[in-house]
Design a protein around this motif. Structure first.
Motif, PDB file in Angstrom:
ATOM      1  N   ASN A  92       0.814  -1.223   0.000  1.00  0.00           N
ATOM      2  CA  ASN A  92       0.000   0.000   0.000  1.00  0.00           C
ATOM      3  C   ASN A  92       0.847   1.272   0.000  1.00  0.00           C
ATOM      4  OD1 ASN A  92      -2.513  -1.356   0.030  1.00  0.00           O
ATOM      5  ND2 ASN A  92      -2.299  -1.724   2.222  1.00  0.00           N
ATOM      6  N   LEU A  93       2.127   1.138  -0.274  1.00  0.00           N
ATOM      7  CA  LEU A  93       3.007   2.291  -0.387  1.00  0.00           C
ATOM      8  C   LEU A  93       3.578   2.362  -1.796  1.00  0.00           C
ATOM      9  CD1 LEU A  93       5.046   2.236   2.959  1.00  0.00           C
ATOM     10  CD2 LEU A  93       3.143   3.745   2.353  1.00  0.00           C
ATOM     11  N   GLY A  94       3.785   3.563  -2.278  1.00  0.00           N
ATOM     12  CA  GLY A  94       4.351   3.719  -3.624  1.00  0.00           C
ATOM     13  C   GLY A  94       3.987   5.079  -4.182  1.00  0.00           C
ATOM     14  N   MET A  95       4.109   5.204  -5.497  1.00  0.00           N
ATOM     15  CA  MET A  95       3.787   6.460  -6.164  1.00  0.00           C
ATOM     16  C   MET A  95       3.068   6.189  -7.471  1.00  0.00           C
ATOM     17  SD  MET A  95       6.271   9.517  -7.579  1.00  0.00           S
ATOM     18  CE  MET A  95       6.516  10.261  -5.970  1.00  0.00           C
ATOM     19  N   LEU A  96       2.094   7.011  -7.774  1.00  0.00           N
ATOM     20  CA  LEU A  96       1.426   7.004  -9.072  1.00  0.00           C
ATOM     21  C   LEU A  96       1.764   8.323  -9.753  1.00  0.00           C
ATOM     22  CD1 LEU A  96      -0.656   5.555 -10.958  1.00  0.00           C
ATOM     23  CD2 LEU A  96      -2.372   7.060  -9.949  1.00  0.00           C
ATOM     24  N   SER A  97       2.443   8.259 -10.879  1.00  0.00           N
ATOM     25  CA  SER A  97       2.856   9.483 -11.572  1.00  0.00           C
ATOM     26  C   SER A  97       2.228   9.527 -12.962  1.00  0.00           C
ATOM     27  CB  SER A  97       4.378   9.567 -11.673  1.00  0.00           C
ATOM     28  OG  SER A  97       4.924   8.417 -12.275  1.00  0.00           O
ATOM     29  N   ILE A 103      -9.165  10.747  -9.871  1.00  0.00           N
ATOM     30  CA  ILE A 103      -8.059  10.946  -8.942  1.00  0.00           C
ATOM     31  C   ILE A 103      -8.567  10.972  -7.504  1.00  0.00           C
ATOM     32  CG2 ILE A 103      -6.337  12.622  -8.156  1.00  0.00           C
ATOM     33  CD1 ILE A 103      -5.462  11.097 -10.633  1.00  0.00           C
ATOM     34  N   GLN A 104      -9.685  11.650  -7.302  1.00  0.00           N
ATOM     35  CA  GLN A 104     -10.272  11.702  -5.960  1.00  0.00           C
ATOM     36  C   GLN A 104     -10.600  10.302  -5.447  1.00  0.00           C
ATOM     37  OE1 GLN A 104     -14.287  13.342  -5.564  1.00  0.00           O
ATOM     38  NE2 GLN A 104     -13.597  14.510  -3.774  1.00  0.00           N
ATOM     39  N   LYS A 105     -11.206   9.476  -6.300  1.00  0.00           N
ATOM     40  CA  LYS A 105     -11.564   8.104  -5.909  1.00  0.00           C
ATOM     41  C   LYS A 105     -10.303   7.291  -5.616  1.00  0.00           C
ATOM     42  CE  LYS A 105     -14.525   4.479  -5.898  1.00  0.00           C
ATOM     43  NZ  LYS A 105     -15.090   3.961  -7.151  1.00  0.00           N
ATOM     44  N   PHE A 106      -9.282   7.450  -6.455  1.00  0.00           N
ATOM     45  CA  PHE A 106      -8.040   6.704  -6.248  1.00  0.00           C
ATOM     46  C   PHE A 106      -7.402   7.086  -4.911  1.00  0.00           C
ATOM     47  CE2 PHE A 106      -3.425   6.335  -6.518  1.00  0.00           C
ATOM     48  CZ  PHE A 106      -3.284   5.006  -6.884  1.00  0.00           C
ATOM     49  N   MET A 107      -7.366   8.370  -4.599  1.00  0.00           N
ATOM     50  CA  MET A 107      -6.741   8.828  -3.357  1.00  0.00           C
ATOM     51  C   MET A 107      -7.512   8.338  -2.136  1.00  0.00           C
ATOM     52  SD  MET A 107      -5.619  12.697  -4.495  1.00  0.00           S
ATOM     53  CE  MET A 107      -4.861  13.085  -2.923  1.00  0.00           C
ATOM     54  N   GLN A 108      -8.826   8.216  -2.270  1.00  0.00           N
ATOM     55  CA  GLN A 108      -9.630   7.672  -1.178  1.00  0.00           C
ATOM     56  C   GLN A 108      -9.325   6.192  -0.961  1.00  0.00           C
ATOM     57  OE1 GLN A 108     -13.585   8.615  -2.509  1.00  0.00           O
ATOM     58  NE2 GLN A 108     -13.548  10.697  -1.643  1.00  0.00           N
ATOM     59  N   ASN A 109      -9.138   5.457  -2.064  1.00  0.00           N
ATOM     60  CA  ASN A 109      -8.865   4.021  -1.978  1.00  0.00           C
ATOM     61  C   ASN A 109      -7.428   3.725  -1.567  1.00  0.00           C
ATOM     62  OD1 ASN A 109     -11.484   3.474  -2.780  1.00  0.00           O
ATOM     63  ND2 ASN A 109     -10.953   3.186  -4.937  1.00  0.00           N
ATOM     64  N   TYR A 110      -6.509   4.615  -1.945  1.00  0.00           N
ATOM     65  CA  TYR A 110      -5.087   4.400  -1.658  1.00  0.00           C
ATOM     66  C   TYR A 110      -4.484   5.656  -1.017  1.00  0.00           C
ATOM     67  CZ  TYR A 110      -5.360   0.244  -4.620  1.00  0.00           C
ATOM     68  OH  TYR A 110      -5.686  -0.978  -5.161  1.00  0.00           O
ATOM     69  N   PRO A 111      -4.832   5.937   0.234  1.00  0.00           N
ATOM     70  CA  PRO A 111      -4.364   7.174   0.880  1.00  0.00           C
ATOM     71  C   PRO A 111      -2.854   7.240   1.074  1.00  0.00           C
ATOM     72  CG  PRO A 111      -5.453   5.725   2.465  1.00  0.00           C
ATOM     73  CD  PRO A 111      -5.709   5.143   1.118  1.00  0.00           C
ATOM     74  N   ASP A 112      -2.165   6.084   1.056  1.00  0.00           N
ATOM     75  CA  ASP A 112      -0.722   6.074   1.290  1.00  0.00           C
ATOM     76  C   ASP A 112       0.097   6.051   0.005  1.00  0.00           C
ATOM     77  OD1 ASP A 112      -1.012   6.097   4.083  1.00  0.00           O
ATOM     78  OD2 ASP A 112      -1.372   3.931   4.103  1.00  0.00           O
ATOM     79  N   ILE A 113      -0.575   6.084  -1.145  1.00  0.00           N
ATOM     80  CA  ILE A 113       0.138   6.149  -2.423  1.00  0.00           C
ATOM     81  C   ILE A 113       0.339   7.614  -2.790  1.00  0.00           C
ATOM     82  CG2 ILE A 113       0.078   5.581  -4.877  1.00  0.00           C
ATOM     83  CD1 ILE A 113       0.430   3.151  -3.090  1.00  0.00           C
ATOM     84  N   ALA A 114       1.585   8.012  -2.974  1.00  0.00           N
ATOM     85  CA  ALA A 114       1.883   9.398  -3.350  1.00  0.00           C
ATOM     86  C   ALA A 114       1.453   9.636  -4.791  1.00  0.00           C
ATOM     87  CB  ALA A 114       3.374   9.683  -3.194  1.00  0.00           C
ATOM     88  N   LEU A 115       0.946  10.827  -5.058  1.00  0.00           N
ATOM     89  CA  LEU A 115       0.480  11.178  -6.396  1.00  0.00           C
ATOM     90  C   LEU A 115       1.356  12.277  -6.974  1.00  0.00           C
ATOM     91  CD1 LEU A 115      -1.741  10.947  -8.625  1.00  0.00           C
ATOM     92  CD2 LEU A 115      -2.931  12.794  -7.421  1.00  0.00           C
ATOM     93  N   LYS A 116       1.755  12.089  -8.230  1.00  0.00           N
ATOM     94  CA  LYS A 116       2.533  13.118  -8.941  1.00  0.00           C
ATOM     95  C   LYS A 116       1.902  13.300 -10.315  1.00  0.00           C
ATOM     96  CE  LYS A 116       7.064  13.901 -11.052  1.00  0.00           C
ATOM     97  NZ  LYS A 116       8.383  13.294 -11.343  1.00  0.00           N
ATOM     98  N   MET A 117       1.499  14.542 -10.630  1.00  0.00           N
ATOM     99  CA  MET A 117       0.880  14.822 -11.918  1.00  0.00           C
ATOM    100  C   MET A 117       1.597  15.967 -12.608  1.00  0.00           C
ATOM    101  SD  MET A 117      -3.228  14.486 -11.221  1.00  0.00           S
ATOM    102  CE  MET A 117      -3.572  14.874 -12.944  1.00  0.00           C
TER     103      MET A 117
END
Length: 323
Positions: free
Chosen positions: A91-96, A112-126
């Motif tokens: 459950n850790l990592g990054m989605l770029s 993106i909102q849904k993804f962040m709710q499902n994976y709160p510990d995955i860092a997001l980079k856009m």
């Protein structure tokens, strides 16, 4: 031979032989990079870069091969790290992501909102960029995914999966003369000043439609920002050609949306990534959330094909959503 040396020669090539910029991006010193490159060349007994005085001026033929191979090695090292992390810290990592303005503004926010709710510990980079830069980011492992509609620069180390179709619309102020026409022609559009995304680009679908009809558009404003298009249509500067999904039924009630599906061909949005990318579980979930028909089975089937023409043929009989 050290991985650090391989990383330096790849990054120098990525930054067009600008060692100073490479050092800045890697948070190290220019002399340190130059020293490591020279040590690698001495160890291998060949010259990777041509030099003009103290500056790098080109890449030798064997240097190109070494840099390509080094890039593959570094990619595999990154894959190993991702495989281990998937096992030890699922459950850790990054989605770029790299994407264009229209996709970032209108297609992605809820996903993106849904993804962040499902994976709160995955860092997001856009990152927002032109389609060609999005693809370059993938090749250089700057980002994992590109979400774009223009895949003109697609190469075979990348795979493009179609997500959905979308149409262009014509937008005009209320009581504009075009609102009285049942069917609008390309010739009608040529009579008015036009505001849109890419009317000046000869490779664009909009430009090609005018060209094929031997019609010259009267372009007054090109912009990637759909809200700017609406603003200048409201000012009476011209009529707008805009992605239909960019229109808001509540906020844009003062504008009239006219059908353009019979004039301009629909566009397709793709999610693109490196074939060699190790897809983690949360990456599969993001893809299927963004485009539900792209489940794991479909993704694996697409990856089994040798080239993108075969991949696109695979989707010929599949009905995609239209936005």
């Amino acid at each position: 031979m050290k991985l650090q040396q391989l990383r330096y020669i790849v990054e120098v090539a990525n930054h067009e032989l600008n060692v100073s910029l490479t050092a800045e991006k890697l948070y190290t010193s220019q002399p340190g990079i130059s020293k490591q490159i020279k040590q690698l060349e001495d160890e291998l007994g060949i010259q990777i870069f041509y030099r003009s005085g103290k500056h790098l001026s080109g890449i030798t033929e064997i240097g190109k091969t070494i840099i390509d191979t080094s890039r593959e090695i570094l990619n595999k090292v990154q894959d190993i790290k991702m495989i281990v992390q998937e096992h030890t810290k699922p459950n850790l990592g990054m989605l770029s992501l790299s994407t264009t303005y229209t996709q970032a503004r209108y297609a992605l926010p809820l996903k993106i909102q849904k993804f962040m709710q499902n994976y709160p510990d995955i860092a997001l980079k856009m990152e927002q960029a032109e389609s060609s830069q999005c693809l370059s980011n993938l090749r250089n492992r700057v980002t994992d995914f590109a979400i774009i509609s223009d895949i003109t620069d697609l190469t075979e180390e990348l795979i493009a999966l179609p997500c959905y179709h979308w149409n262009q619309s014509i937008i005009v102020p209320d009581q504009h003369p075009l609102t009285n026409k049942a069917i609008i022609s390309i010739e009608d559009l040529a009579h008015y000043p036009l505001i849109s995304y890419d009317l000046s680009k000869e490779g664009s679908d909009i430009y090609q439609t005018f060209h094929k009809n031997n019609t010259v558009p009267n372009i007054v404003f090109n912009t990637a920002d759909a809200d700017l298009i609406k603003t200048y249509v409201r000012l009476g500067t011209g009529i707008g050609i805009i992605a239909k999904m960019a229109m808001d039924n509540h906020q844009d009630q003062d504008l009239v949306v006219l059908n353009a599906g019979h004039i301009f061909p629909y566009s397709t949005t793709y999610i693109v990534f490196l074939r060699a990318l190790y897809l983690r579980n949360y990456m599969y979930d993001f893809i299927s959330e963004f485009s539900p028909h792209l489940n794991r089975s479909i993704i694996h089937q697409a990856l089994s094909y040798e080239n993108n023409q075969q991949v696109l043929t695979m989707f010929n009989g599949m009905k995609l959503n239209i936005k």
